[in-house]
Design a protein around this motif. Structure first.
Motif: not given
Length: 191
Positions: A80-88
């Motif tokens: 979930a964190d990967i999807y949430k912060y993938a656009n960082e």
């Protein structure tokens, strides 16, 4: 009699019983003696030996089950964190472009070509809308209380118009992505 001696004695007895049955040629006694050799010496010993492995097996199973559940939760959170912060990374690159647009807009008032300045302003607004839509939000800084989690104090200044610890000016805007600070605001703080 100690436990070790008792076990040896019982083994000798069952061996003797087995030899007697073999010598007399009785098949029934032979079958009984073989069962005696395989069976534990007493009921207490059989209950103890059966209870311990089951309990430890149950405990091992429960521990493995709990470990597996924790592993699943951890993997789901990481996913979930990967999807949430993938656009960082791309967000940080776009923010730098936003900074350049803001610099261009400050000089847009002195531009002789008003249509060009208006076009740059429209592109800036469109880019800002894209950031907002993707939860990349600006950190409020000016006239806010200094917060080291969101602000990076670069300068301090004595100013009678502001209380101590209040941000006087944002030198560079800061941004959050889904609540996580991806770039803190660079600010000037009142002493």
């Amino acid at each position: 009699m100690t436990e070790n001696n008792r076990t040896e004695f019982e083994e000798e007895q069952t061996t003797a019983d087995f030899e007697e049955a073999a010598g007399s040629g009785q098949e029934d006694n032979e079958a009984v003696s073989e069962k005696q050799m395989e069976a534990p010496a007493s009921k207490e010993e059989s209950e103890e030996s059966q209870g311990e492995p089951e309990e430890s097996g149950d405990l091992k199973y429960m521990r493995l089950s709990a470990d597996f559940q924790n592993f699943k939760r951890r993997v789901e959170k990481e996913k979930a964190d990967i999807y949430k912060y993938a656009n960082e990374k791309i967000a940080l690159d776009i923010i730098e472009v936003m900074d350049n647009f803001e610099r261009a807009l400050t000089h847009g008032e002195s531009c002789t070509d008003k249509q060009f300045a208006e076009g740059v302003n429209m592109i800036y607004k469109q880019l800002k809308g894209v950031l907002d839509k993707n939860n990349i939000l600006e950190i409020p800084a000016e006239n806010e209380e200094f917060n080291p989690n969101f602000h990076n104090a670069v300068m301090t200044e004595e100013n009678p118009d502001y209380e101590s610890g209040i941000v006087i000016q944002a030198l560079q805007k800061g941004y959050t992505l889904n609540g996580k600070v991806i770039r803190p605001s660079m600010v000037k703080v009142a002493q």
